[in-house]
Design a protein around this motif. Structure first.
Motif, short mmCIF file in Angstrom:
data_model
loop_
_atom_site.label_atom_id
_atom_site.label_comp_id
_atom_site.label_asym_id
_atom_site.label_seq_id
_atom_site.Cartn_x
_atom_site.Cartn_y
_atom_site.Cartn_z
N ALA A 10 0.80 -1.08 0.01
CA ALA A 10 0.01 0.06 0.16
C ALA A 10 0.69 1.43 -0.04
N LEU A 11 2.09 1.24 0.60
CA LEU A 11 2.70 1.88 0.80
C LEU A 11 3.57 2.59 -0.45
N ALA A 12 4.31 1.66 -1.01
CA ALA A 12 4.23 1.67 -2.15
C ALA A 12 3.87 2.25 -3.64
N SER A 13 2.15 1.79 -3.90
CA SER A 13 1.45 2.10 -4.45
C SER A 13 2.00 3.52 -4.23
N ALA A 14 1.20 4.00 -2.90
CA ALA A 14 0.74 5.45 -2.71
C ALA A 14 2.27 6.25 -3.71
N GLY A 15 2.53 6.03 -3.35
CA GLY A 15 4.35 6.35 -3.31
C GLY A 15 4.25 6.66 -4.53
N GLY A 16 3.81 5.56 -5.41
CA GLY A 16 4.27 5.71 -6.52
C GLY A 16 2.96 6.71 -7.90
N VAL A 17 1.59 6.95 -7.28
CA VAL A 17 0.80 8.01 -7.09
C VAL A 17 1.33 9.30 -6.89
N VAL A 18 2.06 9.08 -5.49
CA VAL A 18 2.27 10.97 -5.61
C VAL A 18 3.36 10.71 -6.47
N LEU A 19 4.63 10.49 -6.59
CA LEU A 19 5.76 10.37 -7.24
C LEU A 19 4.76 11.20 -8.67
N ALA A 20 4.15 10.30 -9.72
CA ALA A 20 3.43 10.78 -10.79
C ALA A 20 3.03 12.31 -10.75
#
Length: 425
Positions: free
Chosen positions: A120-130
């Motif tokens: 969940a943290l990895a997916s959220a980080g990917g969205v924030v990065l994008a």
């Protein structure tokens, strides 16, 4: 970790890379093939590479390999190779930016996190990065519009939150139960942050246009001060409807601020207070819009629309709010302990002459030992007193039409609030 879990985590790592790659490729979509360092394919592979590195880290860990060696080795190699290609591209195009290199490093790290850490943290980080990458133009324009005073205010907010707050005593100080300095500072920070965020939002989305917008900004700072300022100006110019619209809009914002604080600090009282507060705010906003439209036909108030509102996070304002919170909290506590419920009502009414936030904070601090009906009555009395006080200030300092409009808006809001309150009982 079974095979299905591995597939799911690897798919997430690949998806993170693809998400970032879409943004990177779209930004350079007009470049010729081979003219860009990395696009959707490359970033998808970087995400997959992070996943593979994370999987190898998991597999080699039990074999006695030093923790993190595989991940660090992959990351250093990727960064060196990617930075070299990016450097050649920047030189060829005569531009300089490290964003692509950092984005590649983060994509790799998030891909690795998907395999060895919290998905969940990895997916959220990917969205924030994008989102951050896609917001380049918006962020750049925002920085161009920011002023030093606003940046300084943000730094003050950060310093108060992360430097001053940890060292402020949390134990109550003084007689009659005392006051907790840390809670007072927290409330001052929250209130100032609300005003500051509203101010910055208006600055980023465009300059203030008209007294309606200026009044809304003023309501984030102090609806009482906005009303007094507009009342004084109403005697000096013809744009009375526009000035009244600004003052009424500030009153509506003040009610919404109180509603927000009720939800945040006085959850048990929300069903009792929110309908009245929201109904009163809606009535005031409707009145403000009608006044602004009436003034727009004559094109008045344009000079006022170019007036830059005061920065809501000046250091003086922060300390004044903190002192007000301390004073009102202490007065309400003393009054309630010496004279019971009547003393609390008196303190609420007196503080409502200038501000409602302080009463909200005080009641929130007393709520665990205070009857909910008494708390709701105290806050409602402060809100009503504040509304009436602003109408009185309009009569004392403003033109006759300005004062008449403020009294009308106050009465309309009071009727709407009372109607909503009794309709839902």
């Amino acid at each position: 970790m079974d095979e299905m879990e591995i597939f799911r985590r690897m798919a997430l790592a690949i998806a993170i890379g693809a998400l970032v790659g879409v943004e990177r490729h779209w930004r350079e979509r007009d470049e010729d093939e081979g003219a860009r360092t990395a696009g959707i394919r490359t970033f998808t592979l970087i995400g997959m590479l992070g996943g593979v590195a994370g999987l190898l880290e998991r597999l080699l860990g039990p074999a006695g390999a030093p923790p993190g060696l595989v991940l660090v080795g992959f990351l250093v190699t990727l960064t060196a190779v990617f930075a070299l290609f990016q450097y050649r591209e920047e030189v060829a195009q005569n531009r300089f930016s490290a964003t692509a290199v950092v984005a590649a490093m983060l994509t790799f790290a998030l891909g690795a996190l998907a395999l060895v850490g919290d998905m969940a943290l990895a997916s959220a980080g990917g969205v924030v990065l994008a989102v951050i990458l896609a917001s380049r133009e918006f962020l750049h324009q925002g920085i161009k519009r920011l002023r030093w005073a606003e940046l300084r205010s943000a730094l003050i907010l950060l310093a108060l939150t992360f430097v001053v707050l940890p060292i402020v005593p949390s134990q109550p100080v003084g007689p009659f139960g005392g006051v907790s300095p840390s809670k007072i500072l927290v409330m001052a920070i929250v209130l100032a942050a609300i005003s500051f965020c509203g101010y910055i939002a208006v600055r980023l989305l465009g300059d203030a246009r008209g007294e309606l917008v200026a009044g809304t900004i003023g309501g984030l700072i102090s609806s009482t001060a906005t009303t007094v300022a507009n009342a004084r100006r109403s005697k000096q110019g013809p744009a009375v409807p526009a000035l009244a619209a600004g003052a009424v809009s500030a009153g509506g914002v003040s009610l919404l601020r109180t509603a927000f604080l009720v939800v945040s600090l006085l959850g048990p009282l929300a069903p009792t207070l929110l309908p009245a507060l929201i109904a009163g705010a809606v009535a005031m906003f409707a009145m403000a819009v009608l006044l602004a439209r009436a003034n727009a036909a004559g094109g008045e108030g344009r000079e006022a629309s170019r007036r830059t509102p005061k920065n809501p996070f000046d250091l003086d304002s922060v300390f004044k709010m903190a002192l007000l919170l301390v004073g009102v909290a202490f007065a309400a506590r003393v009054a309630s302990q010496l004279w019971g419920t009547g003393g609390l009502y008196a303190a609420s009414a007196l503080s409502g002459l200038a501000d409602v936030d302080a009463v909200t904070v005080t009641v929130a601090g007393m709520l665990p030992t205070l009857d909910p009906q008494v708390a709701a009555m105290a806050l409602g009395l402060a809100v009503l007193t504040n509304m009436l006080a602003k109408a009185v200030y309009a009569s004392v300092f403003g033109a006759r039409d300005f004062a008449f409009t403020l009294w009308g808006a106050t009465g309309l809001a009071a009727v709407a609030a009372a109607g909503a309150h009794f309709a839902l009982r």
